[in-house]
Scaffold this motif. Structure first.
Motif, PDB file in Angstrom:
ATOM      1  N   GLN A 116       0.818  -1.213   0.000  1.00  0.00           N
ATOM      2  CA  GLN A 116       0.000   0.000   0.000  1.00  0.00           C
ATOM      3  C   GLN A 116       0.852   1.262   0.000  1.00  0.00           C
ATOM      4  O   GLN A 116       0.489   2.271  -0.599  1.00  0.00           O
ATOM      5  CB  GLN A 116      -0.950  -0.017   1.204  1.00  0.00           C
ATOM      6  CG  GLN A 116      -1.997  -1.118   1.081  1.00  0.00           C
ATOM      7  CD  GLN A 116      -2.798  -1.309   2.352  1.00  0.00           C
ATOM      8  OE1 GLN A 116      -2.467  -0.761   3.403  1.00  0.00           O
ATOM      9  NE2 GLN A 116      -3.859  -2.097   2.259  1.00  0.00           N
ATOM     10  N   ILE A 162       0.796  14.451  -9.440  1.00  0.00           N
ATOM     11  CA  ILE A 162       1.627  15.474 -10.080  1.00  0.00           C
ATOM     12  C   ILE A 162       1.190  15.620 -11.525  1.00  0.00           C
ATOM     13  O   ILE A 162       0.980  16.716 -12.032  1.00  0.00           O
ATOM     14  CB  ILE A 162       3.109  15.086 -10.053  1.00  0.00           C
ATOM     15  CG1 ILE A 162       3.632  15.118  -8.632  1.00  0.00           C
ATOM     16  CG2 ILE A 162       3.926  16.038 -10.926  1.00  0.00           C
ATOM     17  CD1 ILE A 162       5.050  14.623  -8.528  1.00  0.00           C
ATOM     18  N   TRP A 163       1.053  14.496 -12.170  1.00  0.00           N
ATOM     19  CA  TRP A 163       0.664  14.522 -13.572  1.00  0.00           C
ATOM     20  C   TRP A 163      -0.663  15.247 -13.754  1.00  0.00           C
ATOM     21  O   TRP A 163      -0.827  16.063 -14.658  1.00  0.00           O
ATOM     22  CB  TRP A 163       0.587  13.092 -14.116  1.00  0.00           C
ATOM     23  CG  TRP A 163      -0.043  13.025 -15.453  1.00  0.00           C
ATOM     24  CD1 TRP A 163       0.366  13.664 -16.588  1.00  0.00           C
ATOM     25  CD2 TRP A 163      -1.211  12.305 -15.804  1.00  0.00           C
ATOM     26  NE1 TRP A 163      -0.477  13.377 -17.620  1.00  0.00           N
ATOM     27  CE2 TRP A 163      -1.454  12.546 -17.169  1.00  0.00           C
ATOM     28  CE3 TRP A 163      -2.083  11.473 -15.100  1.00  0.00           C
ATOM     29  CZ2 TRP A 163      -2.531  11.978 -17.842  1.00  0.00           C
ATOM     30  CZ3 TRP A 163      -3.149  10.909 -15.775  1.00  0.00           C
ATOM     31  CH2 TRP A 163      -3.367  11.169 -17.132  1.00  0.00           C
ATOM     32  N   ARG A 164      -1.589  14.967 -12.865  1.00  0.00           N
ATOM     33  CA  ARG A 164      -2.903  15.591 -12.966  1.00  0.00           C
ATOM     34  C   ARG A 164      -2.880  17.061 -12.540  1.00  0.00           C
ATOM     35  O   ARG A 164      -3.905  17.720 -12.531  1.00  0.00           O
ATOM     36  CB  ARG A 164      -3.924  14.835 -12.111  1.00  0.00           C
ATOM     37  CG  ARG A 164      -4.182  13.424 -12.591  1.00  0.00           C
ATOM     38  CD  ARG A 164      -5.244  12.734 -11.750  1.00  0.00           C
ATOM     39  NE  ARG A 164      -5.345  11.316 -12.061  1.00  0.00           N
ATOM     40  CZ  ARG A 164      -6.030  10.821 -13.102  1.00  0.00           C
ATOM     41  NH1 ARG A 164      -6.663  11.647 -13.916  1.00  0.00           N
ATOM     42  NH2 ARG A 164      -6.073   9.520 -13.308  1.00  0.00           N
ATOM     43  N   LEU A 215       5.624  21.738  -5.531  1.00  0.00           N
ATOM     44  CA  LEU A 215       6.318  20.488  -5.824  1.00  0.00           C
ATOM     45  C   LEU A 215       7.196  20.086  -4.647  1.00  0.00           C
ATOM     46  O   LEU A 215       7.371  18.914  -4.352  1.00  0.00           O
ATOM     47  CB  LEU A 215       7.176  20.664  -7.087  1.00  0.00           C
ATOM     48  CG  LEU A 215       7.579  19.368  -7.783  1.00  0.00           C
ATOM     49  CD1 LEU A 215       6.356  18.557  -8.181  1.00  0.00           C
ATOM     50  CD2 LEU A 215       8.439  19.658  -8.993  1.00  0.00           C
ATOM     51  N   PHE A 239       8.423  16.593  -2.439  1.00  0.00           N
ATOM     52  CA  PHE A 239       9.801  16.198  -2.150  1.00  0.00           C
ATOM     53  C   PHE A 239       9.934  15.917  -0.660  1.00  0.00           C
ATOM     54  O   PHE A 239      10.430  14.887  -0.257  1.00  0.00           O
ATOM     55  CB  PHE A 239      10.785  17.312  -2.517  1.00  0.00           C
ATOM     56  CG  PHE A 239      10.885  17.511  -4.002  1.00  0.00           C
ATOM     57  CD1 PHE A 239      10.776  16.429  -4.866  1.00  0.00           C
ATOM     58  CD2 PHE A 239      11.097  18.771  -4.536  1.00  0.00           C
ATOM     59  CE1 PHE A 239      10.868  16.602  -6.236  1.00  0.00           C
ATOM     60  CE2 PHE A 239      11.184  18.945  -5.900  1.00  0.00           C
ATOM     61  CZ  PHE A 239      11.069  17.873  -6.747  1.00  0.00           C
ATOM     62  N   ALA A 286       3.762   1.519  -1.418  1.00  0.00           N
ATOM     63  CA  ALA A 286       4.228   1.657  -2.803  1.00  0.00           C
ATOM     64  C   ALA A 286       3.119   2.274  -3.645  1.00  0.00           C
ATOM     65  O   ALA A 286       3.373   3.173  -4.458  1.00  0.00           O
ATOM     66  CB  ALA A 286       4.636   0.293  -3.358  1.00  0.00           C
ATOM     67  N   GLN A 287       1.891   1.816  -3.420  1.00  0.00           N
ATOM     68  CA  GLN A 287       0.765   2.389  -4.157  1.00  0.00           C
ATOM     69  C   GLN A 287       0.619   3.875  -3.871  1.00  0.00           C
ATOM     70  O   GLN A 287       0.389   4.670  -4.777  1.00  0.00           O
ATOM     71  CB  GLN A 287      -0.535   1.664  -3.782  1.00  0.00           C
ATOM     72  CG  GLN A 287      -0.635   0.271  -4.379  1.00  0.00           C
ATOM     73  CD  GLN A 287      -1.911  -0.438  -3.960  1.00  0.00           C
ATOM     74  OE1 GLN A 287      -2.314  -0.353  -2.801  1.00  0.00           O
ATOM     75  NE2 GLN A 287      -2.535  -1.130  -4.880  1.00  0.00           N
ATOM     76  N   TYR A 311       2.729  10.377  -7.751  1.00  0.00           N
ATOM     77  CA  TYR A 311       3.221  10.721  -9.095  1.00  0.00           C
ATOM     78  C   TYR A 311       2.057  11.021 -10.021  1.00  0.00           C
ATOM     79  O   TYR A 311       2.111  11.954 -10.820  1.00  0.00           O
ATOM     80  CB  TYR A 311       4.066   9.583  -9.672  1.00  0.00           C
ATOM     81  CG  TYR A 311       5.346   9.367  -8.924  1.00  0.00           C
ATOM     82  CD1 TYR A 311       6.313  10.364  -8.863  1.00  0.00           C
ATOM     83  CD2 TYR A 311       5.596   8.181  -8.256  1.00  0.00           C
ATOM     84  CE1 TYR A 311       7.481  10.181  -8.160  1.00  0.00           C
ATOM     85  CE2 TYR A 311       6.769   7.987  -7.550  1.00  0.00           C
ATOM     86  CZ  TYR A 311       7.699   8.991  -7.504  1.00  0.00           C
ATOM     87  OH  TYR A 311       8.850   8.799  -6.795  1.00  0.00           O
ATOM     88  N   GLU A 312       1.024  10.222  -9.905  1.00  0.00           N
ATOM     89  CA  GLU A 312      -0.148  10.465 -10.754  1.00  0.00           C
ATOM     90  C   GLU A 312      -0.736  11.822 -10.467  1.00  0.00           C
ATOM     91  O   GLU A 312      -1.175  12.525 -11.373  1.00  0.00           O
ATOM     92  CB  GLU A 312      -1.185   9.379 -10.494  1.00  0.00           C
ATOM     93  CG  GLU A 312      -1.506   8.571 -11.739  1.00  0.00           C
ATOM     94  CD  GLU A 312      -2.898   7.990 -11.671  1.00  0.00           C
ATOM     95  OE1 GLU A 312      -3.147   7.245 -10.700  1.00  0.00           O
ATOM     96  OE2 GLU A 312      -3.708   8.281 -12.561  1.00  0.00           O
ATOM     97  N   LEU A 347       3.137   5.837  -5.836  1.00  0.00           N
ATOM     98  CA  LEU A 347       2.776   5.954  -7.246  1.00  0.00           C
ATOM     99  C   LEU A 347       1.600   6.904  -7.416  1.00  0.00           C
ATOM    100  O   LEU A 347       1.541   7.665  -8.386  1.00  0.00           O
ATOM    101  CB  LEU A 347       2.453   4.578  -7.822  1.00  0.00           C
ATOM    102  CG  LEU A 347       3.638   3.612  -7.908  1.00  0.00           C
ATOM    103  CD1 LEU A 347       3.198   2.276  -8.470  1.00  0.00           C
ATOM    104  CD2 LEU A 347       4.760   4.188  -8.758  1.00  0.00           C
ATOM    105  N   ASP A 348       0.677   6.872  -6.464  1.00  0.00           N
ATOM    106  CA  ASP A 348      -0.445   7.810  -6.501  1.00  0.00           C
ATOM    107  C   ASP A 348       0.046   9.248  -6.532  1.00  0.00           C
ATOM    108  O   ASP A 348      -0.475  10.076  -7.266  1.00  0.00           O
ATOM    109  CB  ASP A 348      -1.334   7.630  -5.260  1.00  0.00           C
ATOM    110  CG  ASP A 348      -2.442   6.617  -5.499  1.00  0.00           C
ATOM    111  OD1 ASP A 348      -2.731   6.328  -6.674  1.00  0.00           O
ATOM    112  OD2 ASP A 348      -3.011   6.132  -4.510  1.00  0.00           O
TER     113      ASP A 348
END
Lengths: 113, 113
Positions: free
Chosen positions: A84, A96-98, A104, A108, A86-87, A93-94, A90-91
Motif C-alpha cells: 500500500q 503530479i501529472w494531474r 512540488l 519532495f 508503494a501504491q 506521481y499520478e 505511485l499515486d
DNA sequence: ATAACATGCAACCAAATGGTTGTAGATGTT
DNA sequence: AACATCTACAACCATTTGGTTGCATGTTAT
C-alpha cells in the motif's frame, strides 16, 4: 484507509528494488495469499535453496515480508501495508501529472527521511 | 479508466528497477509535471551530465519517459500510463491479499509474456 | 565560418546483484 | 543417541549498475 508512513529515499529504493525481480514478486504473491516456509518456497523455483533464501532476505530488508519462527521452520508472510505504501507513492506521481500538486517541494519533503 | 496492457516479466523488472533510484524518481516527478530537456535536468543534480543522461536512458527503457527532439534539445516527458500500469500491478497484489483471487494461476498468466 | 551548446556514446572503474557451493547450528523424529 | 530436516551464513564468481572522463556529432548564435 490511510497509509502514510514516511519512507526514506533508501527505503523506497529498497522497496522498488525488491519488486524488480520476478522470483521475488512471485514470493510476495504467494506469501500474501498465505504464509509459507522458506523451504516450501524453495521447492517452487529452479534455483538453489540459498538463492531463494537470499531473495527472502531482500524482501525482508524491504519490509515486504516478515519471518516468524515456528519450530525449525520460518514462516514467511507478505506485508500488505508495504504494498500500500508503494501504491501511495505511485499515486503521488499520478497526482503530479494531474496537476493536483501546487508546491512540488511539498512532495519532495514527503519522501525525505 | 482501464490500464491493462500486458507487460512481460522483463518489462516489469525494468519498470520497478527504474523506480528504485531516487534521482530517477525525481526525474519522473519533474517530467510528469512538465517536459524538461536533458541538460535542464542535469543542472538539478550533483553528478555529471553523462550520469543524468544514463538515468534518462534507463527511464526510457522502462517506458516511464519519452524523448522528443526539439531543435538541438531533447524534451523529456513522463508517461503517466506507465505509472498506472505499475499501480495496476500493485493492485493485483493487494487483491491477492484480500483473497479476491481464487485461481492464483490467473494472476501468474497476467504477467507472463 | 567559428564558436558555443546539447546530446550520444564508448571505455573504464568500484560496488552491488544474483547466483553457486560448502559448512554449521537448531529443531524434530526414530 | 543418531539421524534427517530447516535454516543461516560465508566465500566465491560473473554480470550489472551507477558513476566517471573523453570524444564525436548535430544545432544554434555571432
Amino acid at each position: 484507509m490511510v497509509v502514510d508512513v514516511e519512507l526514506s529515499d533508501a527505503a523506497v529504493d529498497r522497496l522498488f528494488r525488491a519488486l524488480a525481480d520476478a522470483t521475488r514478486r512471485d514470493i510476495v504473491r504467494r506469501t500474501l495469499a498465505g504464509g509459507a516456509s522458506v523451504s516450501e518456497l524453495a521447492t517452487a523455483y529452479d534455483m538453489s535453496w540459498a538463492a531463494v533464501q537470499k531473495h527472502v532476505a531482500v524482501l525482508e530488508g524491504a519490509e515486504l515480508v516478515t519471518k516468524e519462527a515456528r519450530g525449525r521452520e520460518r514462516i514467511v508472510r507478505g506485508i500488505p501495508q508495504q504494498i500500500q505504501r508503494a501504491q501511495a507513492l505511485l499515486d503521488s506521481y499520478e497526482q503530479i501529472w494531474r496537476g493536483r500538486v501546487q508546491r512540488l517541494d511539498a512532495l519532495f519533503a514527503e519522501e525525505d527521511n
